[in-house]
Each structure stands twice: as C-alpha cells, then as structure tokens.
Design an enzyme around this catalytic site. Structure first.
Site, PDB file in Angstrom:
ATOM      1  N   CYS A   1      17.629  31.208  65.797  1.00 21.12           N
ATOM      2  CA  CYS A   1      18.431  29.997  65.633  1.00 21.12           C
ATOM      3  C   CYS A   1      19.787  30.261  66.277  1.00 21.12           C
ATOM      4  O   CYS A   1      20.356  31.344  66.106  1.00 21.12           O
ATOM      5  CB  CYS A   1      18.567  29.693  64.137  1.00 21.12           C
ATOM      6  SG  CYS A   1      19.890  28.542  63.736  1.00 21.12           S
TER       7      CYS A   1
ATOM      8  N   CYS B   1      19.265  20.903  63.732  1.00 13.20           N
ATOM      9  CA  CYS B   1      20.255  20.331  64.667  1.00 13.20           C
ATOM     10  C   CYS B   1      19.794  18.945  65.090  1.00 13.20           C
ATOM     11  O   CYS B   1      18.605  18.687  65.136  1.00 13.20           O
ATOM     12  CB  CYS B   1      20.304  21.103  65.970  1.00 13.20           C
ATOM     13  SG  CYS B   1      21.021  22.681  65.898  1.00 13.20           S
TER      14      CYS B   1
ATOM     15  N   GLN C   1      32.214  26.848  52.016  1.00 14.90           N
ATOM     16  CA  GLN C   1      32.093  26.186  53.324  1.00 14.90           C
ATOM     17  C   GLN C   1      31.187  27.027  54.221  1.00 14.90           C
ATOM     18  O   GLN C   1      31.363  28.245  54.301  1.00 14.90           O
ATOM     19  CB  GLN C   1      33.471  26.030  53.976  1.00 14.90           C
ATOM     20  CG  GLN C   1      34.446  25.173  53.189  1.00 14.90           C
ATOM     21  CD  GLN C   1      34.060  23.698  53.147  1.00 14.90           C
ATOM     22  OE1 GLN C   1      33.241  23.225  53.934  1.00 14.90           O
ATOM     23  NE2 GLN C   1      34.629  22.966  52.207  1.00 14.90           N
TER      24      GLN C   1
ATOM     25  N   CYS D   1      12.960  21.151  65.376  1.00 18.87           N
ATOM     26  CA  CYS D   1      13.617  21.596  64.147  1.00 18.87           C
ATOM     27  C   CYS D   1      14.543  20.525  63.593  1.00 18.87           C
ATOM     28  O   CYS D   1      15.265  19.875  64.349  1.00 18.87           O
ATOM     29  CB  CYS D   1      14.403  22.866  64.458  1.00 18.87           C
ATOM     30  SG  CYS D   1      15.374  23.474  63.095  1.00 18.87           S
TER      31      CYS D   1
ATOM     32  N   CYS E   1      32.966  15.195  53.550  1.00 21.88           N
ATOM     33  CA  CYS E   1      31.978  15.664  54.530  1.00 21.88           C
ATOM     34  C   CYS E   1      31.059  14.506  54.926  1.00 21.88           C
ATOM     35  O   CYS E   1      30.118  14.694  55.688  1.00 21.88           O
ATOM     36  CB  CYS E   1      31.182  16.837  53.987  1.00 21.88           C
ATOM     37  SG  CYS E   1      30.322  16.474  52.473  1.00 21.88           S
TER      38      CYS E   1
ATOM     39  N   ASP F   1      37.146  16.772  46.879  1.00 23.32           N
ATOM     40  CA  ASP F   1      36.223  17.222  47.937  1.00 23.32           C
ATOM     41  C   ASP F   1      34.800  17.086  47.403  1.00 23.32           C
ATOM     42  O   ASP F   1      34.139  18.092  47.105  1.00 23.32           O
ATOM     43  CB  ASP F   1      36.563  18.681  48.300  1.00 23.32           C
ATOM     44  CG  ASP F   1      35.733  19.203  49.464  1.00 23.32           C
ATOM     45  OD1 ASP F   1      34.931  18.436  50.036  1.00 23.32           O
ATOM     46  OD2 ASP F   1      35.885  20.397  49.800  1.00 23.32           O
TER      47      ASP F   1
ATOM     48  N   CYS G   1      18.521  26.897  71.744  1.00 23.28           N
ATOM     49  CA  CYS G   1      17.545  27.267  70.729  1.00 23.28           C
ATOM     50  C   CYS G   1      16.136  26.907  71.183  1.00 23.28           C
ATOM     51  O   CYS G   1      15.908  25.797  71.663  1.00 23.28           O
ATOM     52  CB  CYS G   1      17.898  26.520  69.447  1.00 23.28           C
ATOM     53  SG  CYS G   1      16.739  26.835  68.162  1.00 23.28           S
TER      54      CYS G   1
ATOM     55  N   TYR H   1      36.027  18.922  42.219  1.00 22.71           N
ATOM     56  CA  TYR H   1      34.878  19.457  42.960  1.00 22.71           C
ATOM     57  C   TYR H   1      35.347  20.711  43.714  1.00 22.71           C
ATOM     58  O   TYR H   1      35.284  20.766  44.941  1.00 22.71           O
ATOM     59  CB  TYR H   1      34.327  18.438  43.968  1.00 22.71           C
ATOM     60  CG  TYR H   1      34.004  17.083  43.391  1.00 22.71           C
ATOM     61  CD1 TYR H   1      32.737  16.823  42.875  1.00 22.71           C
ATOM     62  CD2 TYR H   1      34.942  16.071  43.376  1.00 22.71           C
ATOM     63  CE1 TYR H   1      32.428  15.578  42.349  1.00 22.71           C
ATOM     64  CE2 TYR H   1      34.651  14.821  42.851  1.00 22.71           C
ATOM     65  CZ  TYR H   1      33.393  14.579  42.339  1.00 22.71           C
ATOM     66  OH  TYR H   1      33.098  13.343  41.832  1.00 22.71           O
TER      67      TYR H   1
HETATM   68  C1  LIG Z   1      31.830  19.897  49.077  1.00 20.57           C
HETATM   69  S1  LIG Z   1      31.857  21.095  47.812  1.00 20.57           S
HETATM   70  C2  LIG Z   1      33.568  21.420  47.751  1.00 20.57           C
HETATM   71  C3  LIG Z   1      33.968  22.819  47.401  1.00 20.57           C
HETATM   72  C4  LIG Z   1      35.384  23.275  47.668  1.00 20.57           C
HETATM   73  N1  LIG Z   1      36.358  22.224  47.723  1.00 20.57           N
HETATM   74  C5  LIG Z   1      35.455  24.134  48.929  1.00 20.57           C
HETATM   75  O1  LIG Z   1      36.045  23.709  49.923  1.00 20.57           O
HETATM   76  O2  LIG Z   1      34.912  25.249  48.920  1.00 20.57           O
HETATM   77  C6  LIG Z   1      31.514  20.115  46.420  1.00 20.57           C
HETATM   78  C7  LIG Z   1      31.465  20.866  45.095  1.00 20.57           C
HETATM   79  O3  LIG Z   1      31.305  19.884  44.066  1.00 20.57           O
HETATM   80  C8  LIG Z   1      30.500  20.446  43.042  1.00 20.57           C
HETATM   81  N2  LIG Z   1      29.988  19.295  42.270  1.00 20.57           N
HETATM   82  C9  LIG Z   1      28.973  18.464  42.587  1.00 20.57           C
HETATM   83  N3  LIG Z   1      28.850  17.486  41.661  1.00 20.57           N
HETATM   84  C10 LIG Z   1      29.828  17.693  40.745  1.00 20.57           C
HETATM   85  C11 LIG Z   1      30.216  17.019  39.569  1.00 20.57           C
HETATM   86  N4  LIG Z   1      29.567  15.947  39.141  1.00 20.57           N
HETATM   87  N5  LIG Z   1      31.267  17.505  38.869  1.00 20.57           N
HETATM   88  C12 LIG Z   1      31.920  18.621  39.283  1.00 20.57           C
HETATM   89  N6  LIG Z   1      31.595  19.307  40.418  1.00 20.57           N
HETATM   90  C13 LIG Z   1      30.557  18.847  41.124  1.00 20.57           C
HETATM   91  C14 LIG Z   1      29.460  21.240  43.810  1.00 20.57           C
HETATM   92  O4  LIG Z   1      28.889  22.219  42.986  1.00 20.57           O
HETATM   93  C15 LIG Z   1      30.326  21.845  44.928  1.00 20.57           C
HETATM   94  O5  LIG Z   1      30.839  23.089  44.535  1.00 20.57           O
END
Ligand SMILES: C[S@@+](CC[C@H](N)C(=O)[O-])C[C@H]1O[C@@H](n2cnc3c(N)ncnc32)[C@H](O)[C@@H]1O
Length: 468
Positions: A175, A87, A299, A84, A425, A398, A78, A328
């Site tokens: 990019c 990365c 993702q 930037c 993550c 998640d 890049c 989540y």
């Molecule tokens: C890392 S992503 C995971 C999404 C899903 N597991 C996937 O693999 O596509 C985290 C998600 O948590 C949601 N989120 C964040 N804070 C939250 C909360 N307090 N209660 C419910 N969901 C929440 C975000 O909007 C997001 O969609």
C-alpha cells in the site's frame, strides 16, 4: 460533446460514455448526461469514460474503460489502485486533488448558506507513506483481481475491502499510503496465519478466528504496534502466531490481542490482552509526547497532525485566564496543545482507554492544568447536568464524521462560550451546524483553514474559528 448513446436504452446495466468534469463529495467523478448529473465511481476530471449504469433515477455508474485520458492523470503508485476501497483517486495529480477539496469545502459552506473565504488546502508533503495506522481485514472470500493467475487461493485474504463490497476482501500486497514497515508486517501476518492454519473470519457465516490486523507506528519514535483482532480468545493459537511474528519482526515494540465476539465488523475488542511490550506506542508531535493504546483515537497522519495541532493552537490561542473545553478529545492531543497557555482545560471523551491515555499523556508532558471527563458528551452537556468543570471561555470541538449530535449542538448553544474552534473531518456534516451556531448563537466565522490529512481520498479536515 456528442455522446454515442440512446437515452431510452439507458437502463441499469447500460453502457454510456461520459465526460467527467469534477469530483463529488464522495470522490466520484461527475459528468453531465442529457442535462442530468451522473456520478461515476473511478472517474477523474478531464477523462472521457465508458460507464456501466448502476442506477438510472439518481444516475450512477462505474468506469469500464477510460476512452480519453485526463491531462491531470498520473500513474498510481499502488498495484491495487482501482479495486481497493482505501483510496479514491490516486491517479489524480495531487495539486488537482487539493483544488477539488477546496471546492468541496466551499460547496459545503455555500449549501449551508454561509459565505466564507476558503483558502488553499494545506497539502501533505509527501502525500504517500503518511498513514500511521492501518486497519486490515481478514476475509474468507478473497476478491480476485484481473490479471491474477488461475487457481489463486480464494478462501483466505488479508487486506482492504473491495470498493463497495463488505463481503469481499482484496489481498493487499503493498500500500502506498501506510508507513514503510507495514508491507512486510502484512505479508508475515498472512504467511504465519496460513502456516499455523488459523481460519479467517467469514463475515456471512460468522465463523473463523482472525478478524482484523491493526498496525500502528509512532513516526516520531519509530515504535510499532501490532494488534490482532480475533473472534474468540484462542490463547495458545494466538500466542504461536505472535511468537512467530515477533521472531520475524524485532522492530515491533508491542503486540496485543483484542477479542471482538460480536457480529459487527469493527477492529475494537471487548477485551484486550497485551502479549508483548507495554501495550501502547509513543508518538511525538512537536514538543508533545502521546502514549496511544490499541483502542484509542489518534490522528492517522502524523506529519499533518503537527500542522493541525499548531493551527488549532494558533486559532485557539487561549490566554492564561481562559478555561477551555475540548469536546471529543480522544487521547487529549488538542487538550494538551491548549493547556500550555490556558488557565485550565477540560477534555470530554467516550472511550475509557482513550481517557486513560489522555490522563497519562497530561502527566507525561508535565501538564497539571488538564482534566478529563469520561463518558458521552451528550450526557455531559445535557440540560441541568452539573459538572466539576467551570464554564468554558473557549470550546474546541472535534466530533466523529457524523458531526455533533443535535443535542450536543443545543448544549453548546446553551453554554454559549465566547469562542469555539470547530475541527471537522466531514465539512458536509459540520457546515450546517456551523450555520446554526451563526444563526442561533450569534457567532461569526472568523476563519476557515482546510488541511489535507487524508491524501487520495475525498476527506478533508477543516479548522473553523468562531467568535460571538
Ligand atoms: C475525531 S476524534 C478527535 C480526537 C482528538 N481531538 C484528536 O485530535 O486526537 C473523535 C473522538 O470522539 C470520541 N467520541 C465519539 N463519540 C463520542 C461521544 N458521544 N462522546 C464523547 N466522545 C466521543 C471518539 O472516541 C474519538 O476519540
């Protein structure tokens, strides 16, 4: 190794030489200076670098010059690498990045007092052109890079923030991480905005119209979304911009506008207007299809999402008797992956647009045993809250980078599902929470599987299977 500096002179602004021996959790090179660890932005393992000291207590600095190249160094693809903030270490050979990420995961568990076996990180092949979503910022103060011609325009930029500067935007021309069509879209978005005299957002004065340009692509379908985030509606101006963009880019399948009138610099609107197409793109991962709208999480690496989803399916492997909760859940990706074998799945998600997408995605994939609860997980897991959902045999969690809210962790301990699959993550936030599940919930860590969803950055995704 002898270092040519004098310790008493080592104050803020001083220059010293440092041998970088590893990466820290933020992706900075670190080296030892008189027995103390120094974090060096831009330093790579194996390099000797001349560093400008920016902090003297907690020793920190940035690279002024590479004195000796590292044997692990490769040429960055890049043109903006180094300036930037997107990365962290594109010049580090990819296998060495994977080793460093594995070490980070091991360190995070060790710091949390857990002894676990961390296998090799599953790499992304190829580790370029992988991002299906890019969020570019418009700025009224352009960062001018070394080597740019004199007199270059400084009052308009579209690109990424300069590393460590919220108020300076690097005008990105290309990019190496995003999808193929994104360079052309970025160039057109800038040219059309300039031609129509649309002012960029000034983050200090809170003036201007154009705030963010979010580009998304479904790798499995080729569908492309352009999302223009503005500070106000400005309908006719935005329509003219959109018309010119669509004329130049017939490959764009949907174009939307999000309006964010608040000072916070987020590419998330209070209201959305669909200007062209259906307002969503469809992504296909394995045998599942997902409709994704502008404000929904998905993702960002479609190639590795396939790896992640099958890992979660393999480790969760719910039976036809089991109830799964997916906390989540975003647009329902992991819920749908689990629903194929589970008795029923309940997804929990805060963002309404994502819940709407998730419900639509269940229908799109003919899965009728999945249900979604909109709202904060914190409220759903609160003490004494009664839900329609039967108690879980398996919880998939998640959370965002900060990890589980402490009260959600307590709620999870109270629920005590026999199995948990924790998808993280940010292992530095998650490992202490996993340690709490082990210590207070009686769980064992069955296995840890790290996956590189974000090559050239210090972030690593980990799937951790727990059982009581
Ligand atoms: C890392 S992503 C995971 C999404 C899903 N597991 C996937 O693999 O596509 C985290 C998600 O948590 C949601 N989120 C964040 N804070 C939250 C909360 N307090 N209660 C419910 N969901 C929440 C975000 O909007 C997001 O969609």
């Amino acid at each position: 190794m002898e270092m040519p500096y004098d310790l008493p002179l080592m104050k803020r602004g001083a220059e010293i030489e440092v041998l970088i021996d590893r990466l820290d959790r933020k992706g900075r090179g670190t080296g030892s200076v008189d027995g103390r660890t120094m974090a060096v932005r831009g330093g790579l393992p194996g390099q000797v670098v001349r560093v400008r000291v920016t902090r003297r207590r907690r020793l920190e600095g940035y690279v002024l010059e590479v004195v000796t190249r590292s044997p692990h160094e490769v040429d960055a693809r890049c043109p903006h690498s180094g300036s930037c903030g997107g990365c962290a270490f594109q010049q580090l050979a990819y296998p060495v990045q994977l080793t460093a990420l594995r070490e980070q995961v091991g360190n995070a568990f060790a710091a949390a007092g857990l002894e676990v076996v961390v296998p090799e990180v599953i790499g992304c092949d190829p580790p370029f052109g992988y991002r299906n979503k890019m969020d570019f910022t418009f700025g009224a103060t352009r960062w001018v890079e070394v080597g740019e011609p004199e007199g270059v325009e400084r009052d308009f930029a579209l690109g990424m923030h300069v590393s460590g500067r919220f108020d300076r935007v690097l005008d990105i021309q290309s990019c190496a991480l995003h999808f193929d069509e994104a360079d052309g879209l970025l160039t057109s978005a800038r040219e059309v905005a300039r031609a129509h005299g649309l002012p960029p957002w000034d983050v200090l004065r809170h003036t201007g119209l154009l705030r963010h340009l979010v580009l998304r692509k479904g790798f499995g379908t080729g569908e492309i979304m352009v999302d223009l985030v503005t500070s106000e509606d400005a309908g006719p101006s935005v329509d003219r911009w959109a018309e010119a963009m669509l004329e130049r880019h017939p490959e764009v399948t949907t174009l939307v506008q999000n309006v964010n009138t608040r000072p916070a610099s987020v590419a998330f609107g209070e209201r959305e207007r669909v200007i062209h197409g259906p307002g969503v793109i469809t992504e296909r991962i394995g045998d599942l299809a997902f409709n994704i709208s502008a404000n929904s999480f998905f993702q960002t690496n479609s190639r590795q999402a396939a790896v992640l989803f099958s890992l979660v399916s393999e480790l969760a492997a719910p039976t036809g008797d089991e109830v799964v909760w997916d906390l989540y859940c975003g647009t329902g990706a992991l819920s749908l992956a689990a629903a194929r074998t589970a008795r029923e799945v309940w997804g929990f998600e805060l963002v309404d647009a994502a819940v709407a997408d998730a419900r639509g995605n269940a229908a799109l994939n003919d899965l009728s045993n999945v249900h979604f609860i909109a709202g904060d997980v914190l409220a759903s897991l609160g003490e004494g809250v009664s839900l329609d959902a039967p108690p879980p045999d398996l919880a998939i969690v998640d959370p965002p980078r900060a990890g589980l809210h402490p009260k959600v962790l307590s709620g999870l301990l109270r629920l005590a599902p026999p199995r948990i699959v924790y998808v993280s993550c940010n292992i530095h936030a998650s490992a202490p929470q996993i340690a709490t599940l082990v210590a207070e919930g009686g769980y064992d860590v069955e296995c840890v599987r790290p996956v590189d969803m974000f090559p050239h950055t210090p972030h690593v995704e980990c799937v951790v299977a727990l059982r009581r």
